[in-house]
Design a protein around this motif. Structure first.
Motif, mmCIF file in Angstrom:
data_model
loop_
_atom_site.group_PDB
_atom_site.id
_atom_site.type_symbol
_atom_site.label_atom_id
_atom_site.label_comp_id
_atom_site.label_asym_id
_atom_site.label_seq_id
_atom_site.Cartn_x
_atom_site.Cartn_y
_atom_site.Cartn_z
ATOM 1 N N ALA A 125 -5.012 -11.622 -7.332
ATOM 2 C CA ALA A 125 -5.549 -10.658 -6.369
ATOM 3 C C ALA A 125 -5.043 -9.259 -6.683
ATOM 4 O O ALA A 125 -3.878 -9.075 -7.039
ATOM 5 C CB ALA A 125 -5.157 -11.043 -4.951
ATOM 6 N N LEU A 126 -5.937 -8.310 -6.544
ATOM 7 C CA LEU A 126 -5.604 -6.897 -6.719
ATOM 8 C C LEU A 126 -5.853 -6.189 -5.393
ATOM 9 O O LEU A 126 -6.885 -6.386 -4.755
ATOM 10 C CB LEU A 126 -6.480 -6.270 -7.809
ATOM 11 N N ILE A 127 -4.910 -5.360 -4.979
ATOM 12 C CA ILE A 127 -5.038 -4.630 -3.724
ATOM 13 C C ILE A 127 -4.820 -3.143 -3.981
ATOM 14 O O ILE A 127 -3.904 -2.749 -4.716
ATOM 15 C CB ILE A 127 -4.047 -5.163 -2.655
ATOM 16 N N ALA A 128 -5.682 -2.328 -3.405
ATOM 17 C CA ALA A 128 -5.565 -0.877 -3.563
ATOM 18 C C ALA A 128 -4.203 -0.414 -3.056
ATOM 19 O O ALA A 128 -3.798 -0.751 -1.947
ATOM 20 C CB ALA A 128 -6.673 -0.184 -2.782
ATOM 21 N N GLY A 129 -3.499 0.334 -3.896
ATOM 22 C CA GLY A 129 -2.172 0.805 -3.524
ATOM 23 C C GLY A 129 -1.050 -0.052 -4.051
ATOM 24 O O GLY A 129 0.123 0.263 -3.872
ATOM 25 N N GLY A 130 -1.402 -1.173 -4.697
ATOM 26 C CA GLY A 130 -0.388 -2.013 -5.330
ATOM 27 C C GLY A 130 0.405 -2.862 -4.353
ATOM 28 O O GLY A 130 0.036 -3.033 -3.187
ATOM 29 N N ILE A 131 1.505 -3.402 -4.837
ATOM 30 C CA ILE A 131 2.294 -4.370 -4.072
ATOM 31 C C ILE A 131 2.732 -3.820 -2.713
ATOM 32 O O ILE A 131 2.714 -4.531 -1.704
ATOM 33 C CB ILE A 131 3.522 -4.821 -4.889
ATOM 34 N N GLU A 132 3.122 -2.550 -2.656
ATOM 35 C CA GLU A 132 3.580 -1.986 -1.379
ATOM 36 C C GLU A 132 2.512 -2.049 -0.301
ATOM 37 O O GLU A 132 2.816 -2.160 0.888
ATOM 38 C CB GLU A 132 4.035 -0.539 -1.567
ATOM 39 N N ALA A 133 1.232 -2.007 -0.724
ATOM 40 C CA ALA A 133 0.129 -2.010 0.241
ATOM 41 C C ALA A 133 -0.032 -3.361 0.931
ATOM 42 O O ALA A 133 -0.772 -3.471 1.908
ATOM 43 C CB ALA A 133 -1.172 -1.631 -0.454
ATOM 44 N N ILE A 134 0.667 -4.383 0.438
ATOM 45 C CA ILE A 134 0.612 -5.688 1.096
ATOM 46 C C ILE A 134 1.268 -5.619 2.471
ATOM 47 O O ILE A 134 0.815 -6.250 3.425
ATOM 48 C CB ILE A 134 1.289 -6.765 0.225
ATOM 49 N N TYR A 135 2.344 -4.832 2.578
ATOM 50 C CA TYR A 135 3.085 -4.801 3.844
ATOM 51 C C TYR A 135 3.248 -3.399 4.430
ATOM 52 O O TYR A 135 3.823 -3.252 5.512
ATOM 53 C CB TYR A 135 4.466 -5.443 3.660
ATOM 54 N N LEU A 136 2.698 -2.381 3.769
ATOM 55 C CA LEU A 136 2.731 -1.021 4.294
ATOM 56 C C LEU A 136 1.331 -0.409 4.213
ATOM 57 O O LEU A 136 0.569 -0.728 3.309
ATOM 58 C CB LEU A 136 3.699 -0.152 3.480
ATOM 59 N N PRO A 137 0.974 0.466 5.157
ATOM 60 C CA PRO A 137 -0.352 1.094 5.090
ATOM 61 C C PRO A 137 -0.458 2.043 3.902
ATOM 62 O O PRO A 137 0.414 2.890 3.700
ATOM 63 C CB PRO A 137 -0.449 1.845 6.423
ATOM 64 N N ARG A 138 -1.509 1.878 3.127
ATOM 65 C CA ARG A 138 -1.820 2.765 2.008
ATOM 66 C C ARG A 138 -3.304 3.088 2.085
ATOM 67 O O ARG A 138 -4.067 2.826 1.159
ATOM 68 C CB ARG A 138 -1.463 2.106 0.673
ATOM 69 N N ASP A 139 -3.705 3.618 3.253
ATOM 70 C CA ASP A 139 -5.124 3.767 3.554
ATOM 71 C C ASP A 139 -5.880 4.633 2.553
ATOM 72 O O ASP A 139 -7.045 4.374 2.249
ATOM 73 C CB ASP A 139 -5.295 4.346 4.965
ATOM 74 N N GLY A 140 -5.241 5.661 2.037
ATOM 75 C CA GLY A 140 -5.921 6.537 1.092
ATOM 76 C C GLY A 140 -6.217 5.898 -0.243
ATOM 77 O O GLY A 140 -7.092 6.354 -0.991
ATOM 78 N N ALA A 141 -5.535 4.806 -0.549
ATOM 79 C CA ALA A 141 -5.692 4.157 -1.855
ATOM 80 C C ALA A 141 -7.089 3.601 -2.066
ATOM 81 O O ALA A 141 -7.559 3.495 -3.205
ATOM 82 C CB ALA A 141 -4.662 3.044 -2.016
ATOM 83 N N GLU A 142 -7.782 3.258 -0.976
ATOM 84 C CA GLU A 142 -9.113 2.655 -1.143
ATOM 85 C C GLU A 142 -10.127 3.643 -1.719
ATOM 86 O O GLU A 142 -11.160 3.248 -2.253
ATOM 87 C CB GLU A 142 -9.632 2.103 0.175
ATOM 88 N N ASP A 143 -9.834 4.943 -1.611
ATOM 89 C CA ASP A 143 -10.755 5.954 -2.133
ATOM 90 C C ASP A 143 -10.514 6.280 -3.602
ATOM 91 O O ASP A 143 -11.262 7.056 -4.201
ATOM 92 C CB ASP A 143 -10.627 7.239 -1.313
ATOM 93 N N LEU A 144 -9.479 5.702 -4.197
ATOM 94 C CA LEU A 144 -9.129 6.001 -5.590
ATOM 95 C C LEU A 144 -9.883 5.067 -6.531
ATOM 96 O O LEU A 144 -9.385 4.032 -6.958
ATOM 97 C CB LEU A 144 -7.616 5.878 -5.787
ATOM 98 N N ALA A 145 -11.106 5.465 -6.854
ATOM 99 C CA ALA A 145 -11.974 4.610 -7.670
ATOM 100 C C ALA A 145 -11.357 4.285 -9.024
ATOM 101 O O ALA A 145 -11.452 3.153 -9.513
ATOM 102 C CB ALA A 145 -13.335 5.286 -7.853
ATOM 103 N N GLY A 146 -10.715 5.270 -9.630
ATOM 104 C CA GLY A 146 -10.127 5.050 -10.948
ATOM 105 C C GLY A 146 -9.060 3.969 -10.968
ATOM 106 O O GLY A 146 -8.857 3.291 -11.984
ATOM 107 N N GLU A 147 -8.376 3.811 -9.834
ATOM 108 C CA GLU A 147 -7.321 2.798 -9.769
ATOM 109 C C GLU A 147 -7.875 1.378 -9.827
ATOM 110 O O GLU A 147 -7.216 0.460 -10.305
ATOM 111 C CB GLU A 147 -6.503 2.984 -8.490
ATOM 112 N N GLY A 148 -9.096 1.210 -9.338
ATOM 113 C CA GLY A 148 -9.715 -0.106 -9.417
ATOM 114 C C GLY A 148 -9.908 -0.540 -10.858
ATOM 115 O O GLY A 148 -9.599 -1.685 -11.236
ATOM 116 N N ILE A 149 -10.384 0.374 -11.670
ATOM 117 C CA ILE A 149 -10.578 0.076 -13.093
ATOM 118 C C ILE A 149 -9.237 -0.119 -13.786
ATOM 119 O O ILE A 149 -9.052 -1.051 -14.571
ATOM 120 C CB ILE A 149 -11.367 1.225 -13.765
ATOM 121 N N ALA A 150 -8.277 0.747 -13.470
ATOM 122 C CA ALA A 150 -6.953 0.643 -14.089
ATOM 123 C C ALA A 150 -6.292 -0.694 -13.769
ATOM 124 O O ALA A 150 -5.659 -1.313 -14.637
ATOM 125 C CB ALA A 150 -6.068 1.801 -13.620
#
Length: 297
Positions: free
Chosen positions: A97-122
């Motif tokens: 599983a891949l989650i926007a914002g990486g491992i920290e986003a599992i237990y902390l809010p990283r709401d802005g990460a969902e808008d980072l399209a390039g990170e999905g490809i990376a």
């Protein structure tokens, strides 16, 4: 897509007074809305079944099941991927599983990460995602840039794509080979898609992984016979399963499990077939580890 057109972003008339009713009535409102979720998922059964068959095919061909999402949707994928190895004895690499914002986003809010399209490809490149794999994009809205970019990258590689959303005709649905979109309607609290939408997504993901593992031979009857006995609870569960499936005493089940190194499937097959370990292993391999087929030899 017009954000106001999303069904998950509407105002729910059934809970319009939720802020001024007694606590028990408030909870009943939530419960009444939750009751509708299973019916919404039921309407998607044909597409869910189609998705399971495709996932099984890809894994049998050497591919992996990769979930991708942000926020609640991402955490649902992470939860499912984390539980597959111990429950079904699959390698850690098979379901990821891949989650926007990486491992920290599992237990902390990283709401802005969902808008980072390039990170999905990376993120997909980081796990060496390839055309053999299958991508399951999860997003209630069906319009999360992080996931959409991943889907577009997967398409370029020739990989299969499944979308799990709660809005039909979404951007994600239009980019997927299979779209699963249970329509749960407006949330109890407007836009709080961790509620009904999250429940629906969890139910769908449960069906995807469970159905896949059943068809891969990880289950006999309704017993998880490839479970990893990594603690005392699971060792005891293995013993009960072997005793039930092979119709032997728990003492005999423990003996079989000890002989097989707590490989429950092999222990069950030995108990039912009365074959010695090496021969039992050979027969199971010949039937791709599917116990009911091996028993019909």
């Amino acid at each position: 897509m017009d954000f106001k057109a999303l069904t998950t972003e509407g105002v729910n008339p059934n809970t319009i007074d939720i802020d001024c009713v007694p606590t028990e009535e408030m909870i009943r409102m939530i419960n009444e809305e939750d009751k509708t979720v299973a019916f919404a998922v039921e309407k998607e059964i044909p597409m869910i079944a189609k998705a399971v068959d495709l996932i099984v095919k890809k894994i049998q061909q050497g591919g992996r099941l990769i979930y991708m999402g942000a926020g609640t949707s991402g955490r649902i994928g992470v939860l499912d991927a984390a539980e597959c190895p111990s429950t079904y004895g699959v390698d850690l690499s098979i379901v990821q599983a891949l989650i926007a914002g990486g491992i920290e986003a599992i237990y902390l809010p990283r709401d802005g990460a969902e808008d980072l399209a390039g990170e999905g490809i990376a993120d997909l490149k980081r796990i060496a995602f390839n055309g053999k794999d299958i991508l399951v994009g999860i997003a209630a809205s069906g319009k999360t840039p992080y996931v959409i970019s991943g889907m577009e990258y997967a398409r370029k590689l020739g990989a299969s794509i499944i979308a799990v959303t709660c809005n039909p005709q979404s951007e994600m649905a239009n980019r997927a080979d299979i779209s699963i979109a249970p329509v749960v309607g407006p949330e109890v609290i407007m836009g709080s898609t961790r509620m009904k939408a999250g429940t629906a997504q969890k139910m769908v993901v449960n069906m995807l992984s469970t159905g896949t593992m059943v068809k891969l031979g990880k289950v006999y009857k309704n017993l998880m016979i490839d479970v990893e006995a990594s603690n005392e609870k699971l060792k005891n569960r293995c013993k009960r399963m072997v005793a039930l499936a092979a119709d032997v005493t728990e003492e005999e089940a423990e003996r079989l499990l000890t002989e097989t190194g707590y490989a429950a499937k092999l222990a069950v097959f030995m108990g039912l077939s009365r074959l010695p370990r090496e021969q039992a292993e050979e027969v199971l391999r010949a039937h791709e580890g599917i116990l009911w087929k091996a028993l019909q030899k």
